[in-house]
Structure formats: structure tokens, C-alpha cells
Design an enzyme around this catalytic site. Structure first.
Site, PDB file in Angstrom:
ATOM      1  N   GLU A  76       0.802  -1.225  -0.178  1.00  0.00           N
ATOM      2  CA  GLU A  76       0.082  -0.132   0.161  1.00  0.00           C
ATOM      3  C   GLU A  76       0.828   1.184   0.048  1.00  0.00           C
ATOM      4  OE1 GLU A  76      -2.740  -0.157  -0.871  1.00  0.00           O
ATOM      5  OE2 GLU A  76      -4.007  -1.875   0.127  1.00  0.00           O
ATOM      6  N   HIS A  95      -3.085   1.599   8.734  1.00  0.00           N
ATOM      7  CA  HIS A  95      -4.179   1.230   8.078  1.00  0.00           C
ATOM      8  C   HIS A  95      -4.328  -0.137   8.853  1.00  0.00           C
ATOM      9  CE1 HIS A  95      -6.564  -0.774   5.073  1.00  0.00           C
ATOM     10  NE2 HIS A  95      -5.371  -1.713   4.715  1.00  0.00           N
ATOM     11  N   HIS A  97      -7.357  -3.586   9.469  1.00  0.00           N
ATOM     12  CA  HIS A  97      -8.620  -4.391   8.851  1.00  0.00           C
ATOM     13  C   HIS A  97      -9.531  -4.611   9.969  1.00  0.00           C
ATOM     14  CE1 HIS A  97      -6.240  -5.730   5.163  1.00  0.00           C
ATOM     15  NE2 HIS A  97      -6.286  -4.658   5.158  1.00  0.00           N
ATOM     16  N   HIS A 159     -12.682  -3.249   2.380  1.00  0.00           N
ATOM     17  CA  HIS A 159     -11.410  -3.627   2.783  1.00  0.00           C
ATOM     18  C   HIS A 159     -11.001  -3.281   4.277  1.00  0.00           C
ATOM     19  CE1 HIS A 159      -7.120  -2.425   1.558  1.00  0.00           C
ATOM     20  NE2 HIS A 159      -6.974  -3.061   2.461  1.00  0.00           N
TER      21      HIS A 159
HETATM   22 ZN   LIG Z   1      -5.541  -3.572   3.677  1.00  0.00          ZN
END
Ligand SMILES: [Zn+2]
Length: 217
Positions: A76, A95, A97, A159
Site C-alpha cells: 500500500e 491502516h 482491517h 477492505h
Molecule cells: Zn489493507
């Protein structure tokens, strides 16, 4: 080895998102801008957070060149770079999840400002950037198109969640509060009503929080 403080922030935060179950395995990623340099430190791709070391971090310039580090940077990286280039006030990106926030990302629904801490720490509804495959430049574009000038959090459709701040502690706090808010909003939905705070209170709470805490005399 240069930029030890930044490397340390990234490593500690990566280990914390794993320990706090905001991610499973090697998913998620963390980066820190190197102040006054067009550089960032980011977690390497697909490595176990618990055995990762400060040397394993990838140092990347803003043209996406690997300046230092033995491993491939997070997939990413284009997304992180796009955010730093567009928002000079952001020093760190986390980031994750995490399940409750990701439920909103799947429903393509904003996380509403329903708690005082949501108003204080985030200060805006957490919007959803339209779907594009992970790691794609299209995802980076969708994020930039959906990220308000002062936004601290954003959902990635189907996501996960992005938290942003001055440093990794700030960005991580944003993730925790977004995740908690998403959980409470889901429970409140089951009870039949999700009442948001009014804009005036959100504004005051968010302003006051900037000066919250103790200062040494
Ligand atoms: Zn991700």
C-alpha cells in the site's frame, strides 16, 4: 542507521495493531513521515510484526524509490505516498482491517459521530472511499478524492480503515476510536436508533480536545 525515532514509532505501532487484533497476520501497514524530508518509513511487505526489526523497515522517497532497507515496502506504499503528498499536516498513517469499521466499509456506510470521543479524536463522519483493488494506484486516487482537507479517518470500501495523525500515536488513536464508534453504532442500530451529535457540539468538542491534557509548568 538513520531515522531511528521514526523507525521505532512504526515498529511499535505495527506490533500494537497486531496485539490489539486490529489486523490478522501480516495485513495492515504503518508509516511515518520523516519531518522536513521528502521521505517516509513504512513497514515491509508481508513480514511478521513480532519478529520484525528496526532495520527491516523500508525508507522510501516521495518518488517511490527505496532509499534504505532490504525488503520490499508494503504493497500500500502508493496510497501512503499519495496522502503525504496531498496533506502536509499528516505525519503518520495506520491502516487496519478491524472488524467493526470494516463492516461499515462493506455496507458502504459512513461511521457517524455518535460519541464524544468520536467528536474529540476524529471530529467528522468517517466516509467511504470507493472500491479499488488493494495496492492499486486507483485505490490511492479514490482515497485522495474522498479525503477532506482536515479528515483524520477514511474507510476503504470492502477492505478496511485508514487512521491519520501528526504521529503514529495520534493515527493509532484515530483507528481505535473509529473501531469503537463503528461497534457502538452497530449495537445502537440493533436497539433501533443511532442518534448523532449535533454539528455545534462536535465542533466544540473537537476544538477543546486539541488543548486537552496536562502541560508541565
Ligand atoms: Zn489493507
Amino acid at each position: 542507521m538513520k531515522y531511528l525515532a521514526e523507525r521505532n514509532e512504526v515498529l511499535q505501532t505495527a506490533q500494537e495493531i497486531s496485539a490489539a487484533r486490529l489486523v490478522n497476520g501480516t495485513w495492515g501497514n504503518v508509516s511515518r513521515r520523516v519531518d522536513e524530508q521528502p521521505l517516509m518509513v513504512i513497514t515491509p511487505s508481508g513480514m511478521d510484526y513480532n519478529t520484525m526489526t528496526l532495520e527491516d523497515m523500508a525508507l522510501i522517497d516521495f518518488d517511490f524509490n527505496l532509499v534504505e532497507g532490504e525488503y520490499k515496502p508494503s504493497s500500500e506504499t502508493p496510497l501512503h505516498l499519495a496522502i503525504y503528498k496531498n496533506r502536509s499536516d499528516i505525519g503518520a498513517i495506520v491502516h487496519v482491517h478491524s472488524p467493526w469499521a470494516t463492516a461499515f466499509a462493506v455496507a458502504h456506510q459512513d461511521i457517524p459521530v455518535i460519541l464524544e470521543e468520536t467528536a474529540q479524536v476524529i471530529g467528522h463522519p468517517v466516509k467511504v472511499a470507493s472500491y479499488a483493488r488493494c495496492g492499486s494506484s486507483e485505490l490511492a486516487t479514490n482515497v485522495i478524492n474522498n479525503l477532506g482537507k482536515h479528515d483524520k479517518a477514511l474507510l476503504l470500501a470492502n477492505h478496511g480503515l485508514l487512521g491519520m495523525g501528526k504521529n503514529t500515536a495520534d493515527a493509532l488513536r484515530v483507528c481505535y476510536i473509529a473501531e469503537k464508534t463503528a461497534m457502538i453504532a452497530s449495537y445502537a442500530t440493533m436497539l433501533g436508533a443511532v442518534n448523532t451529535l449535533n454539528p455545534e457540539d462536535i465542533k466544540v468538542l473537537s476544538e477543546e480536545f486539541k488543548y486537552y491534557g496536562q502541560k508541565k509548568k
